[in-house]
Design an enzyme around this catalytic site. Structure first.
Site, short mmCIF file in Angstrom:
data_model
loop_
_atom_site.label_atom_id
_atom_site.label_comp_id
_atom_site.label_asym_id
_atom_site.label_seq_id
_atom_site.Cartn_x
_atom_site.Cartn_y
_atom_site.Cartn_z
N ALA A 26 0.83 -1.21 0.00
CA ALA A 26 0.00 0.00 0.00
C ALA A 26 0.86 1.26 0.00
CB ALA A 26 -0.93 -0.01 1.20
N GLY A 27 1.97 1.19 -0.71
CA GLY A 27 2.86 2.35 -0.81
C GLY A 27 2.36 3.31 -1.88
N VAL A 54 2.89 3.50 -5.27
CA VAL A 54 2.31 2.92 -6.50
C VAL A 54 1.03 2.16 -6.17
CG1 VAL A 54 2.68 1.35 -8.43
CG2 VAL A 54 4.59 2.72 -7.59
N GLY A 55 1.08 1.34 -5.11
CA GLY A 55 -0.07 0.50 -4.77
C GLY A 55 -1.31 1.30 -4.44
N HIS A 105 13.14 -3.95 -18.15
CA HIS A 105 12.72 -2.67 -17.60
C HIS A 105 13.92 -2.04 -16.91
CE1 HIS A 105 9.96 0.25 -16.18
NE2 HIS A 105 10.01 -0.09 -14.92
N1 APR Z 1 4.45 -7.65 2.23
C1 APR Z 1 3.59 -6.64 1.95
N2 APR Z 1 3.98 -5.37 1.78
C2 APR Z 1 5.28 -5.10 1.89
C3 APR Z 1 6.24 -6.11 2.18
C4 APR Z 1 5.76 -7.43 2.35
N3 APR Z 1 6.59 -8.43 2.63
N4 APR Z 1 7.46 -5.51 2.22
C5 APR Z 1 7.28 -4.20 1.97
N5 APR Z 1 5.96 -3.94 1.77
C6 APR Z 1 5.30 -2.67 1.50
C7 APR Z 1 5.89 -1.49 2.27
O1 APR Z 1 5.44 -1.47 3.61
C8 APR Z 1 5.39 -0.30 1.44
O2 APR Z 1 4.17 0.21 1.93
O3 APR Z 1 5.48 -2.30 0.14
C9 APR Z 1 5.20 -0.89 0.04
C10 APR Z 1 6.11 -0.28 -1.02
O4 APR Z 1 5.74 1.04 -1.17
P1 APR Z 1 6.76 2.24 -1.48
O5 APR Z 1 7.95 2.09 -0.61
O6 APR Z 1 5.98 3.50 -1.44
O7 APR Z 1 7.26 1.93 -2.97
P2 APR Z 1 6.53 2.33 -4.34
O8 APR Z 1 7.00 3.67 -4.77
O9 APR Z 1 5.07 2.10 -4.23
O10 APR Z 1 7.18 1.26 -5.32
C11 APR Z 1 6.91 -0.12 -5.17
O11 APR Z 1 7.22 -0.59 -7.47
O12 APR Z 1 7.87 0.74 -9.22
C12 APR Z 1 8.28 -0.23 -8.32
O13 APR Z 1 10.64 0.22 -7.95
C13 APR Z 1 9.37 0.30 -7.37
O14 APR Z 1 9.90 -1.84 -6.43
C14 APR Z 1 9.20 -0.62 -6.21
C15 APR Z 1 7.69 -0.91 -6.19
#
Ligand code: APR
Length: 309
Positions: A9-10, A12-13, A174
């Site tokens: 839920a970061g 992108v999500g 990519h």
């Molecule tokens: N299970 C579930 N969620 C997780 C886990 C896990 N094991 N490990 C990390 N996360 C969550 C984090 O808590 C965070 O909320 O994944 C989310 C990632 O969000 P961001 O750090 O905001 O990253 P974001 O910019 O969304 O990018 C996510 O997409 O484009 C690609 O390179 C980018 O690999 C990255 C991914």
């Protein structure tokens, strides 16, 4: 309504969840390891429903049981590369995360179509396919839709024309070795090779290849998420609406383009079952060489997985 799960839920999500809800593509479940984060963001998006007029339900959870029955699962969980971290460090950490996430998808959403977003994308998609054990047509990655969107943006800016008329094609991994294809990139059917000098095209190709880094450099902390989440939304839409769009997607190759047991960006037909077919373009010797180079980079990434512990 289709059930669409977003893991992570970061940036992108959660933005993908918002776009998917706004388009009413389905009901959305958002999960994360951080407690409260998916719940808070989901509730916030839900509360925008009456204001914007959408009826999608959206929940946040830390329990994989809630993803049961998902039609589509999008994986955005992972960490971004931080200063001082090598590519190998990132590979190791995200491989562990994607393995854990994929085991849960296998257990709780065994009939789903899986779209990966986490980087390094081509390798993480491979890990997810192997871990879930799903047929390769059900596990694929978001890369070319974003890269071709960036290429189209730069072409529109250069020509001063609408982005709507541009269809861009980008193949390969990519990353630094992606292969934008000007010959297959058109403005209302006219290849850009007939509309711009080679030097201009080369400049736009370079900007496309460095598109992710350009945003990181501007933001200083964090990376792109508006266009990545829009790309995810396009792909989810193609699956849940069974549109059979032809899009560049990170797909498993078993002989196409002369490559085997590798994930690489190629044009595919996307529908309800995932990848319904791979289009093989007739490439020039130079384009083929660039794709080979890209495939080598992905292959060595996949090979290095064996040395991870
Ligand atoms: N299970 C579930 N969620 C997780 C886990 C896990 N094991 N490990 C990390 N996360 C969550 C984090 O808590 C965070 O909320 O994944 C989310 C990632 O969000 P961001 O750090 O905001 O990253 P974001 O910019 O969304 O990018 C996510 O997409 O484009 C690609 O390179 C980018 O690999 C990255 C991914």
């Amino acid at each position: 309504m289709p059930k669409i799960t977003i893991i992570g839920a970061g940036a992108v999500g959660s933005t993908a969840a918002q776009r998917i809800a706004e388009k009413e593509l389905g009901d959305v479940v958002m999960t994360d390891i951080v407690e409260g984060l998916p719940q808070g963001k989901a509730l916030d998006i839900l509360e925008a429903g009456p204001l914007l007029g959408y009826d999608s339900n959206i929940i946040g959870t830390n329990d994989y049981k809630d993803i049961e029955g998902s039609d589509v699962v999008v994986i955005t969980a992972g960490i971004a590369r931080k200063p001082g971290m090598t590519r190998e460090d990132l590979l190791k950490i995200n491989t562990k995360i994607i393995t854990d996430v994929s085991e849960n998808i296998k257990r709780y959403a065994p009939d789903s179509v899986v779209i990966t977003v986490t980087n390094p994308l081509d390798i993480m998609t491979y890990v997810s396919m192997k871990t879930t054990g799903f047929e390769p047509h059900r596990v694929f990655g978001m890369s070319g839709v974003l890269d071709s969107g960036r290429f189209a943006t730069f072409i529109a800016l250069e020509l001063g024309c609408s982005v709507r008329d541009i269809k861009a094609m980008v193949l390969g991994g990519h990353g630094d070795t992606m292969v934008p294809l000007p010959r297959f990139t058109t403005v209302s059917g006219v290849p850009i090779t007939e509309l711009m000098p080679e030097s201009t095209i080369n400049r736009l190709v370079d900007r496309t290849i460095n598109g992710g880094a350009e945003i990181v450099n501007l933001l200083k902390t964090g990376s792109a998420f508006y266009a990545p989440s829009a790309s995810v939304t396009n792909m989810v839409e193609a699956v849940v609406k069974d549109t059979k769009r032809i899009l560049p997607v990170c797909a498993y190759l078993s002989g196409e383009y002369g490559k085997k047991d590798i994930y690489l960006g190629v044009p595919v037909k996307l529908g309800k079952i995932g990848i319904e077919g791979i289009l093989e373009l007739e490439l020039t010797a130079e384009e083929k060489k660039a794709l080979d180079r890209s495939a080598e980079a992905v292959k060595s990434g996949i090979a290095s997985l064996n040395s991870l512990s």
